[in-house]
Design an enzyme around this catalytic site. Structure first.
Site: not given
Ligand code: SFD
Ligand code: AMP
Length: 642
Positions: A62, A126, A219, A250, A353, A390, A441
């Protein structure tokens, strides 16, 4: 109680977590540590191949700025993030990530991540900032690179299945962390010259929509339980944007993301009356100026327009997958063969997806006979999450980079080392650092790299092992194991070990926390609305909960982890409630609405709302910090526009 071994590990840089930010940190730290003769230790509660938010994979990256293509600039990205967060963002932090994120994405591709390409070999977008990928194995690929980097020349070591409980301190300097194995009776004391907190965001602080068998479904991953925020709070670090929770819209019940549908497939969302809330509710946006007029419309305002329909009894809201697929395929309707192929391709893309990142959504589709090209699916606002990476912003208040400061910001946003919190030697990245949203990510990986490089510099400049007295270690170990001790002592007082007058099991404790947050702090069942009186009642009830946390009982190592996870969540909850109470306005309708201060107040509240728990006095301090532009050459009207 059974005996526990205490192991003391000394290292130079300690990386906590094994997710996107931590894996980025490992790669970067290995490089610099090797040059400086330093040791790096990474500790994850799980196994890094499939830990954290990316465990199931992702179908999009993203954040990709595409600086090489010359179409976007760093300022474009900063403008996008600031506008999406209703004006509240640290531009220096966002810009720092934006200028480094592309290189993380290029590394992912080099390591084997299949990013979609068009016939000319360019990435398939995207949306403006998002790339499509076949990302089922995204985390495995990123973890492999981290493992390879740390294993070369013995520069690093990885501990898996060690749950980090909290910080070790040497006065005002972080001295490492303490945790325990979730598989064997061992407590680990990690002493370090610098520590990087990258333990993700917080899930299940609020009552989820899922219940019964579906309870664990959320989520964001339920195993990210607020450890990052607890760690920084207990170390005495200043926190920011604790009020800026994220509520994603969602696919209902299985939480499939909507980004690909809105951006790639250009789908509409309509209500029960077939009205499109983004059109019919548009006049509402004028109440949230200037942000109501920016493009894209901020995520919380998009949410809010849909929520208004639901509150008026016009739900459910449907993602019009059938219509969207039909529209794209129709452009091929003059050529039946091409039409058939396009339909097949679209069907594949729709399923993949979800299969790439939210498998349960694909299972729900299959289980309820949904073919997205034939039938719409319900979407809904999820419960609130704490995720600074996020579209939320909660996390620690960290130093920006030196070279992106202006005369105005140098003394406010910079204190020596990029991504260091206000506690010496304690760095944060990913969900753990605040006011730098939309890193996702890829940006979390890049920020982990930034933080690790700065942490190595800190170690070189402060190359002494902090001192921690044995008595402190002994007391910390006893505190960690207390829930097991409590259980052992009292387990025979009842015939059902779940119910006991002397202890509370973690699951029941969690239900109590979630009920407080849901009813008083604007959860799903209060339609995301709250007010001063409700927040004060939440604080009263949280104070009782804190007292009772002393009596948590754990019958085994797994429950011990659950006990501490819920203590972590409780601290995240308190920071949130205090900050929502402090900010006397409504700035992010669609995330939460303060009914007693229902409007945005740009004059007074165009600021960061920060808080700090003082470990010495046990008091909370609340403070407003100014928002500055690091691109002062841009005039205000140019900053909007997106
Ligand atoms: O579509 C301990 N995210 C998305 N990012 C994208 O780039 N594209 C996407 O498509 C994304 N989407 C999405 C995303 C996440 C999820 C769950 C879904 C869909 C279903 C967001 C990213 O994943 C997110 O921004 C990053 O992963 C954040 O990175 P970071 O490093 O801050 O968190 P992490 O990866 O979750 O890692 C955490 C680690 O900590 C560990 N941990 N270890 C030891 N002791 C403890 N007490 C701990 N507590 C946690 C975990 O095990 C892990 O290793 S979409 O929705 O937008
Ligand atoms: P999401 O699947 O909702 O996590 O969205 C993935 C990425 O698309 C994030 O960067 C969001 O901010 C962006 N996004 C989702 N829906 C929209 C929308 N309707 N208009 C603009 N950006 C969006």
């Amino acid at each position: 109680m059974e005996k526990f071994d205490v192991q003391i590990i000394e290292t130079d840089l300690l990386i906590l977590g094994g997710g996107m930010a931590a894996c980025g940190a490992a790669v970067e730290a290995a490089h610099w540590a090797r040059k400086k003769g330093l040791k790096v230790t990474l500790v994850d509660k799980a196994a890094i191949d499939r830990s954290g938010a990316v465990a199931m994979g992702l179908s999009a990256i993203n954040q990709y700025v595409g600086l090489k293509d010359g179409k976007n600039t760093i300022k474009d990205y900063v403008d996008y993030v600031r506008n999406d967060l209703m004006g509240v963002t640290r531009e220096d932090l966002v810009a720092n990530i934006a200028r480094h994120v592309d290189s993380s994405v290029h590394l992912f591709e080099k390591w084997g991540l299949p990013i979609w390409k068009d016939e000319k070999g360019n990435y398939v977008h995207e949306g403006r900032w998002q790339l499509m990928l076949n990302g089922e194995s995204y985390k495995v690929i990123v973890a492999e690179a981290a493992k390879n980097a740390l294993s070369q020349d013995g520069v690093g070591q990885i501990f898996e299945r060690i749950f980090i409980v909290g910080p070790l301190m040497d006065g005002d300097r972080c001295a490492g962390a303490v945790g325990f194995s979730v598989r064997e009776n061992k407590v680990f004391v990690f002493k370090a010259k610098a520590t990087l907190d990258a333990m993700g965001g917080a899930v299940h602080v609020f009552k989820p929509r899922s219940s019964g068998e579906g309870f664990g479904r959320a989520w964001y991953p339920p195993w990210n339980a607020g450890s990052s925020a607890y760690f920084t709070l207990k170390a005495g670090a200043e926190m920011t944007c604790q009020e800026v929770r994220f509520i994603p819209i969602r696919f209902k019940d299985a939480y499939g993301p909507v980004g690909a549908w809105f951006l790639l497939f250009k789908s509409r969302a309509t209500n029960a009356m077939n009205e499109e809330y983004m059109v019919t509710r548009r006049p509402e946006l004028e109440n949230w100026l200037p942000y109501g007029r920016v493009k894209p419309i901020p995520a919380n305002l998009r949410n809010y327009l849909g929520m208004l329909d639901v509150a008026d009894g016009k739900g459910p809201i449907f993602m019009r997958t059938d219509e969207a697929i039909g529209k794209i395929a129709d452009t091929f309707k003059d050529d039946p063969k091409a039409y058939k192929k396009k339909m097949k391709d679209l069907e594949n893309e729709a399923w993949e997806d979800f299969l790439d990142m939210t498998i349960s959504q694909a299972i729900l589709w299959a289980g309820s006979n949904v073919q997205p090209e034939e039938k719409s699916s319900e979407i809904a606002a999820a419960e609130p999450y704490f995720i600074g990476s996020h579209s939320g912003a909660s996390g620690a208040w960290v130093s920006g980079p030196s070279d992106l400061q202006t005369d105005e910001t140098r003394s406010k946003y910079f204190w020596g080392y990029a991504n260091m919190s206000t506690v010496k030697g304690l760095f944060c990245a990913g969900d753990a650092s605040g006011a730098s949203s939309h890193k996702f990510s890829s940006g979390s990986h890049a920020e982990g790299r930034i933080a690790a490089k700065a942490a190595v510099k800190f170690i070189v400049d402060n190359n002494t092992m902090p001192a921690v007295e044995q008595s402190v270690i002994d007391a910390t170990v006893a505190e960690i194991l207390k829930p097991m001790e409590t259980f052992e002592q009292h387990k025979n007082a009842t015939t059902d070990e779940e119910v006991n007058p002397h202890y509370i099991k973690p699951r029941m404790f969690m239900f109590r926390l979630q009920k407080i947050m849901d009813e008083y702090a604007g959860g799903v069942s209060s339609q995301f609305k709250t007010n001063k009186a409700q927040l004060e009642q939440a604080l009263n009830l949280l104070a009782f909960l804190r007292e009772d946390s002393e009596n948590l009982g754990a019958s085994n190592l797994h429950e011990l982890m659950r006990a501490w996870e819920n203590i972590h969540r409780m601290w995240q909850a308190e920071a949130h409630v205090r900050t929502v109470l402090f900010r006397e306005e409504t700035r992010w309708p669609g995330y939460y609405f303060r009914a007693d201060t229902p409007k945005m107040d740009e004059e007074k509240w165009h600021v960061f709302a920060n808080c700090r728990f003082d470990p010495a006095t046990k008091d909370w301090q609340m403070m407003a910090r100014p928002i500055y532009h690091v691109f002062p050459q841009a005039k205000e009207h140019e900053l909007l526009g997106g």
